[in-house]
Motif scaffolding. Structure first.
Motif, mmCIF file in Angstrom:
data_model
loop_
_atom_site.group_PDB
_atom_site.id
_atom_site.type_symbol
_atom_site.label_atom_id
_atom_site.label_comp_id
_atom_site.label_asym_id
_atom_site.label_seq_id
_atom_site.Cartn_x
_atom_site.Cartn_y
_atom_site.Cartn_z
ATOM 1 N N GLU A 161 -1.569 8.582 -6.405
ATOM 2 C CA GLU A 161 -0.623 8.143 -7.436
ATOM 3 C C GLU A 161 0.196 6.935 -7.019
ATOM 4 O OE1 GLU A 161 1.367 11.535 -5.117
ATOM 5 O OE2 GLU A 161 -0.621 11.069 -5.928
ATOM 6 N N GLY A 162 0.082 6.535 -5.745
ATOM 7 C CA GLY A 162 0.801 5.356 -5.269
ATOM 8 C C GLY A 162 2.286 5.629 -5.107
ATOM 9 N N ALA A 163 3.109 4.750 -5.600
ATOM 10 C CA ALA A 163 4.575 4.861 -5.558
ATOM 11 C C ALA A 163 5.090 5.036 -4.137
ATOM 12 C CB ALA A 163 5.042 6.015 -6.443
ATOM 13 N N ASP A 164 4.532 4.278 -3.189
ATOM 14 C CA ASP A 164 4.980 4.303 -1.787
ATOM 15 C C ASP A 164 4.888 5.695 -1.170
ATOM 16 O OD1 ASP A 164 5.518 1.582 -1.670
ATOM 17 O OD2 ASP A 164 7.547 1.857 -2.459
ATOM 18 N N ALA A 165 3.961 6.522 -1.653
ATOM 19 C CA ALA A 165 3.766 7.868 -1.102
ATOM 20 C C ALA A 165 2.502 7.869 -0.251
ATOM 21 C CB ALA A 165 3.650 8.886 -2.232
ATOM 22 N N TYR A 166 2.511 8.661 0.815
ATOM 23 C CA TYR A 166 1.377 8.745 1.729
ATOM 24 C C TYR A 166 1.044 10.214 1.975
ATOM 25 C CZ TYR A 166 2.262 3.823 2.419
ATOM 26 O OH TYR A 166 2.429 2.480 2.198
ATOM 27 N N VAL A 167 -0.246 10.494 2.158
ATOM 28 C CA VAL A 167 -0.687 11.875 2.345
ATOM 29 C C VAL A 167 -1.554 11.999 3.590
ATOM 30 C CG1 VAL A 167 -0.583 12.506 -0.101
ATOM 31 C CG2 VAL A 167 -2.670 11.470 0.820
ATOM 32 N N GLY A 177 -3.130 8.145 4.660
ATOM 33 C CA GLY A 177 -3.225 6.946 3.830
ATOM 34 C C GLY A 177 -2.407 7.080 2.575
ATOM 35 N N PRO A 178 -2.477 6.065 1.704
ATOM 36 C CA PRO A 178 -1.683 6.085 0.464
ATOM 37 C C PRO A 178 -2.112 7.238 -0.444
ATOM 38 C CG PRO A 178 -2.555 3.895 0.905
ATOM 39 C CD PRO A 178 -3.237 4.819 1.856
ATOM 40 N N ALA A 179 -1.147 7.828 -1.140
ATOM 41 C CA ALA A 179 -1.436 8.873 -2.124
ATOM 42 C C ALA A 179 -2.111 8.247 -3.343
ATOM 43 C CB ALA A 179 -0.148 9.570 -2.531
ATOM 44 N N ARG A 195 -3.625 -2.635 6.541
ATOM 45 C CA ARG A 195 -3.219 -1.673 5.516
ATOM 46 C C ARG A 195 -2.710 -0.407 6.215
ATOM 47 N NH1 ARG A 195 -8.731 -1.654 6.104
ATOM 48 N NH2 ARG A 195 -9.738 0.377 6.371
ATOM 49 N N THR A 196 -2.024 0.438 5.487
ATOM 50 C CA THR A 196 -1.493 1.674 6.069
ATOM 51 C C THR A 196 -2.563 2.758 5.983
ATOM 52 O OG1 THR A 196 0.719 1.037 5.357
ATOM 53 C CG2 THR A 196 0.404 3.330 6.030
ATOM 54 N N GLU A 197 -3.281 2.932 7.078
ATOM 55 C CA GLU A 197 -4.322 3.960 7.139
ATOM 56 C C GLU A 197 -4.569 4.315 8.599
ATOM 57 O OE1 GLU A 197 -8.889 4.872 5.603
ATOM 58 O OE2 GLU A 197 -8.071 2.839 5.432
#
Length: 200
Positions: free
Chosen positions: A179-185, A175-177, A149-151
């Motif tokens: 709200e999702g939608a391919d956004a990362y924070v 990791g993923p935001a 996973r992306t983390e």
């Protein structure tokens, strides 16, 4: 006419004897005059411990790449990698890249690290530097990135240079935001200190 034919025959006869003798004399002179080859200095770059190479399994300049479950591409390179008995491997001089579907790029480098395919993760240790395409540069002594996973999670305190100033914190997670939608924070935690430097 007969006299010229006899001269030619005599000349050919003596040339058959003299030319091979001359060739032998030239060859013997080459061998006698030539210098002795220094076999010690002939291979200056062949200083290799062959026994150590035979005992130790290792890969030079390996690459490990794949795709996380949420579509992020990852690529890891190392100078040298050695397998571990428990599985996976330990590597030196590591660089890694992540590229999300949304276009976020993350580059990481470290002095050493370890890959654990069973856990779907790799860890970096020793002067770890993480840079993002959004302008963040983070330094820490260790972090773990997942291949399933992306983390990305730091193992301890971090120091960061950001687009809005210098930052220190006890830890960091990418990791993923929510709200999702391919956004990362990027989340900084545990005693965050920020020196805000507004743009002029």
């Amino acid at each position: 006419m007969a006299g010229s034919g006899d001269i030619r025959s005599v000349l050919v006869y003596w040339l058959k004897i003299l030319l091979p003798l001359l060739a032998l004399a030239i060859l013997s002179t080459l061998f006698l005059v030539s210098r002795r080859i220094d076999t010690e200095g002939a291979l200056p770059y062949a200083d290799v411990d062959v026994d150590a190479l035979a005992r130790e399994q290792r890969l030079t300049a390996p690459e490990y790449s794949g795709l996380t479950s949420d579509g992020t591409e990852f690529l890891m390179r190392a100078g040298v990698a050695r397998p571990l008995e428990a599985g996976g491997g330990r590597a030196e001089d590591i660089s890694a890249e992540l590229r999300t579907q949304g276009g976020l790029g993350v580059e990481m480098s470290a002095a050493a690290g370890q890959v654990d395919p069973a856990a779907g993760a790799f860890s970096l240790t020793g002067d770890v530097v993480l840079s993002t395409s959004t302008g963040y540069r983070i330094e820490t002594q260790g972090l773990t990135s997942y291949t399933s996973r992306t983390e990305v999670v730091s193992d301890g305190a971090i120091q960061a240079t950001t687009p809005f100033g210098a930052l220190e914190a006890g830890g960091m997670t990418l990791g993923p935001a929510p709200e999702g939608a391919d956004a990362y924070v990027l989340v900084f935690k545990q005693g965050v200190k920020l020196v805000y430097e507004p743009e002029n």
